[in-house]
Design an enzyme around this catalytic site. Structure first.
Site, PDB file in Angstrom:
ATOM      1  N   CYS A 119       0.650  -1.198  -0.302  1.00 30.79           N
ATOM      2  CA  CYS A 119       0.234   0.283  -0.039  1.00 30.79           C
ATOM      3  C   CYS A 119       1.301   1.012   0.204  1.00 30.79           C
ATOM      4  O   CYS A 119       1.801   1.381   0.204  1.00 30.79           O
ATOM      5  CB  CYS A 119      -0.727   0.113   1.312  1.00 30.79           C
ATOM      6  SG  CYS A 119      -0.005   0.424   2.558  1.00 30.79           S
ATOM      7  N   CYS A 153      -6.869   7.592   7.219  1.00 33.62           N
ATOM      8  CA  CYS A 153      -5.741   6.895   6.524  1.00 33.62           C
ATOM      9  C   CYS A 153      -5.575   7.116   4.702  1.00 33.62           C
ATOM     10  O   CYS A 153      -6.369   7.309   4.624  1.00 33.62           O
ATOM     11  CB  CYS A 153      -4.990   5.424   6.709  1.00 33.62           C
ATOM     12  SG  CYS A 153      -3.595   4.950   5.298  1.00 33.62           S
ATOM     13  N   ASP A 184       7.882  15.381 -38.180  1.00 33.33           N
ATOM     14  CA  ASP A 184       8.637  15.654 -38.961  1.00 33.33           C
ATOM     15  C   ASP A 184       8.414  14.719 -40.277  1.00 33.33           C
ATOM     16  O   ASP A 184       7.325  13.871 -40.576  1.00 33.33           O
ATOM     17  CB  ASP A 184      10.179  15.094 -38.572  1.00 33.33           C
ATOM     18  CG  ASP A 184      10.966  15.392 -39.250  1.00 33.33           C
ATOM     19  OD1 ASP A 184      10.826  16.116 -40.428  1.00 33.33           O
ATOM     20  OD2 ASP A 184      11.938  14.155 -39.823  1.00 33.33           O
ATOM     21  N   ASP A 231     -11.542   2.799   4.272  1.00 33.41           N
ATOM     22  CA  ASP A 231      -9.931   2.557   4.111  1.00 33.41           C
ATOM     23  C   ASP A 231      -9.548   1.871   2.711  1.00 33.41           C
ATOM     24  O   ASP A 231      -9.454   1.828   1.996  1.00 33.41           O
ATOM     25  CB  ASP A 231      -9.444   3.246   5.586  1.00 33.41           C
ATOM     26  CG  ASP A 231      -8.185   2.932   5.125  1.00 33.41           C
ATOM     27  OD1 ASP A 231      -7.373   3.676   4.351  1.00 33.41           O
ATOM     28  OD2 ASP A 231      -7.960   1.976   5.893  1.00 33.41           O
TER      29      ASP A 231
END
Length: 715
Positions: free
Chosen positions: A19, A375, A419, A692
């Site tokens: 994580c 968190c 180009d 979370d």
């Protein structure tokens, strides 16, 4: 180890980061050590790079600092130190639970989830039976067993100077829940946290598979010819000049050159092109490609570690460090997000009881739930997960993009400048006219021009040399060869200075040839004209389709070329594109700057003559089928050398940034919703955990959708 400005550069492989918080903890821990600078840690490629000032922190101290947080670490650019075992003092339930050769359900983390889940279920069953009075002890035991490894990580991070970690917040929340008598919910929260961490590890590991797949395309062994027979050797032991045999169905272990045999070569691993290309003696072949038909003898050109595919895999892995501006902003935002949430939780716990006489237990419970929303894992991983997936997908299809910053810039372009020679055209012009001056033979004119151009890689030069070879015209020895970008090449031949360069457009013959769409070069000897050579290059077969796709993406396309206006107009008219001709390198830079006033500009060129313009543009893209120039020059490269891959690359970049925005909405949206519902008492601890870890898993899985995307398919 390399010496950089008085500092030593070191690199390590770290196992077990599943994580964004993992990477953050490691970075913070090592940055605090004396003499450490330039810390760069990449989550998905699992690398740590940093610079160490001499006579300060030893590499072994870096490794011990990382190990103390519960991760495995091994040096990749220096030998391992002998004063410790990189696996010996590892925590029993560290993040390092998902090595590539072990299934997730065989890991220590999975066993912990299973054991604590069984205890939780047993306690719940006891609650429904005559053992209800003892069920609380079962919940407490399940909570403590699941919380122990989390608390150990929290303390390790605290000792390293990091009080605000998800493990610390979880430890405080679960302990607080036990104190206020919510043992059942504390056990459930710890169990869900462990399940979430396990799912994060699985999802992150799956995201890494895209990068790992590139490295796995190269076989570990090869058949080396030696003393009249062949035997199997490790691919990494092969050296340039050795001869290997490649049987039908085998992958090449190294880049090389065919010296005997003819066969179809499947180059999809490098270029994304699935149709085999027939190659014979003298043809270059690349590592990771498959021999489909007959036995080949191949001379090794590069060591295994230096092969084109190995370098592509390395560049894709390293590109994660070239972070997008969005990712840098989110990283800065997340640094104050967690402390802010902790402050809010503290206010929630104290203000209502002190100011309004509210129940301490109720508001303490809500504050504990808020801690679990603090968190920012899902938010921090939202960008790198999507970028890594896009980089890996691009590499599989022959689209090499060097980092998230390039992807973000490419997703917001306004103009694409191209180009002409070698980009919009095949880059293989042929000599159409040889017009010598009076007293000069046509064969001599071709001989002079080819002798000056010998060794040049410019398409016009190669065409002149090829024509001389086809006409059996021998080359003359030359010295003091010099190239003048945009102007020509000169060399000393037989004591005279010969120059091959841009012809004077004012000459009637030159104007006539240019009106026919031809490029004209003039050959002079000590300033005296020897004659003219005209060449013409045809547009690529897919050029018109590529330009149509760019237009459908809402992009303006323009040709920038150093060629004459007549030749440029002939190609531009056939392709329906505007053109600016006769541009020297500085002229192309000025044109790029002018176009940039309207928005982001991409420059597409051959990676050699257009290098200044490629650098000047917001995004520079080099055309090239796996050449060194295509890999080293510019911000991106189209390895298949197909112009239709250009809109494909832009589509992939746009899809990646759309995915990033989706991930940010998921991460912040879930946090915001549950922040409000928690304060209002509508949701509790276990929902906060899902907000979370659930969000982290969701954004990772959403990013992985990019791995299945085919950027060449138009939406």
């Amino acid at each position: 180890m390399t010496e950089l400005s008085g500092k030593d550069s070191h690199e390590w492989q770290i196992t077990g980061m599943d994580c964004a918080a993992c990477a953050r903890k490691i970075q913070t821990a090592v940055e605090r050590l004396p003499g450490v600078s330039g810390v760069d840690i990449t989550l998905l490629s699992e690398h740590l790079r940093l610079d160490l000032a001499p006579q300060t922190t030893a590499p072994a101290q870096i490794e011990r600092a990382v190990q103390s947080l519960g991760y495995q670490i091994s040096a990749t650019t220096t030998a391992k130190t002998d004063d410790y075992d990189s696996h010996g003092d590892h925590e029993p339930h560290s993040h390092a639970d998902l090595p590539t050769d072990v299934r997730w359900y065989h890991t220590a983390k999975a066993r912990l989830v299973l054991f604590s889940g069984v205890l939780l279920a047993a306690a719940q069953i006891a609650k429904w039976t005559v053992l209800a009075d003892h069920a609380a002890w079962g919940f407490i035991l399940a909570c403590l067993i699941g919380l122990l490894p989390v608390a150990r990580k929290a303390l390790a991070a605290l000792r390293a100077g990091m009080p605000f970690t998800i493990e610390m917040l979880m430890t405080i929340a679960a302990t607080g829940a036990l104190v206020i008598g919510a043992a059942e919910e504390a056990a459930l929260v710890v169990f869900l946290f462990a399940v979430g961490e396990l799912l994060e590890g699985v999802a992150t590991n799956m995201a890494r598979d895209g990068i790992r797949a590139l490295a796995k395309l190269v076989p570990a062994t090869a058949l080396l010819e030696h003393d009249g027979h062949s035997h199997e050797v490790a691919a990494e032991t092969l050296r340039p000049g050795q001869i290997i045999q490649v049987r039908p169905g085998d992958r090449l272990a190294v880049d090389g050159e065919i010296i005997s045999g003819s066969s179809g070569i499947d180059e999809s691993a490098v270029t994304g092109e699935s149709i085999p290309v027939t190659k014979g003696p003298g043809a270059a072949v690349l590592a990771g490609t498959i021999n489909t038909e007959a036995v080949l003898r191949v001379r090794v050109a590069k060591a295994s570690a230096d092969s084109t595919l190995a370098r592509i895999a390395q560049m894709v892995a390293e590109a994660e460090a070239a972070r997008a501006p969005t990712e840098r902003f989110i990283d800065r935002f997340s640094r104050w997000y967690m402390p802010a949430i902790v402050a809010v939780a503290l206010l929630v716990a104290l203000l209502p009881p002190l100011a309004m006489g509210a129940d301490w237990g109720t508001w303490t419970y809500r504050a504990l739930a808020l801690l679990l929303i603090g968190c920012p894992c899902a938010l921090v991983i939202s960008v790198p997960a999507a970028i890594a997936a896009a980089l890996s997908t691009g590499a599989r299809h022959g689209l090499l993009i060097k980092g998230g910053a390039v992807i973000e810039a490419m997703s917001s372009l306004h103009t694409v400048a191209l180009d002409k020679t070698g980009t919009l055209t095949e880059g293989r012009p042929v000599v159409t006219d040889t017009l010598p001056a009076a007293g000069i033979a046509a064969q001599d004119l071709l001989q002079f021009a080819a002798s000056v151009e010998a060794g040049s890689t410019h398409p016009l030069a190669m065409a002149i040399v090829a024509q001389a070879k086809a006409d059996a015209v021998p080359l003359l020895p030359s010295t003091e060869a010099r190239a003048f970008p945009g102007k020509g090449v000169e060399a000393m031949i037989a004591g005279a200075r010969l120059h091959v360069g841009v012809a004077d457009a004012a000459l009637p013959a030159v104007a006539q040839l240019q009106a026919e769409g031809k490029t004209v070069v003039q050959i002079t000897r000590d300033g005296a004209a020897l004659g003219l050579i005209a060449l013409r290059d045809e547009p690529r077969a897919e050029a018109a389709e590529a330009l149509q796709q760019l237009q459908s993406l809402g992009l303006q396309a323009v040709m920038l070329t150093g060629d004459n206006p007549g030749a440029a107009k002939a190609v531009a008219t056939r392709l329906g594109i505007t053109a600016e001709a006769g541009l020297l390198p500085e002229g192309k830079i000025a044109a790029i700057q002018k176009l940039a006033a309207a928005g982001g500009v991409m420059m597409v060129g051959d990676g050699i003559n257009d290098a200044p313009a490629l650098r000047q543009a917001n995004v520079g893209v080099a055309m090239g089928a796996g050449t060194d120039v295509a890999l080293e020059t510019a911000d991106a490269a189209i390895l298949r050398n197909k112009l239709t891959d250009l809109p494909a690359m832009i589509r992939l970049s746009r899809a990646a940034m759309t995915n990033v925005r989706q991930n940010v909405v998921i991460a912040l949206g879930l946090k915001a919703v549950f922040l409000v519902t928690t304060v209002l008492g509508l949701t509790g601890l276990w929902i906060a955990v899902l907000a979370d870890t659930g969000a982290t898993v969701l954004v990772t899985l959403n990013a992985m959708r990019l791995l299945a995307r085919d950027p060449r398919k138009q939406a």
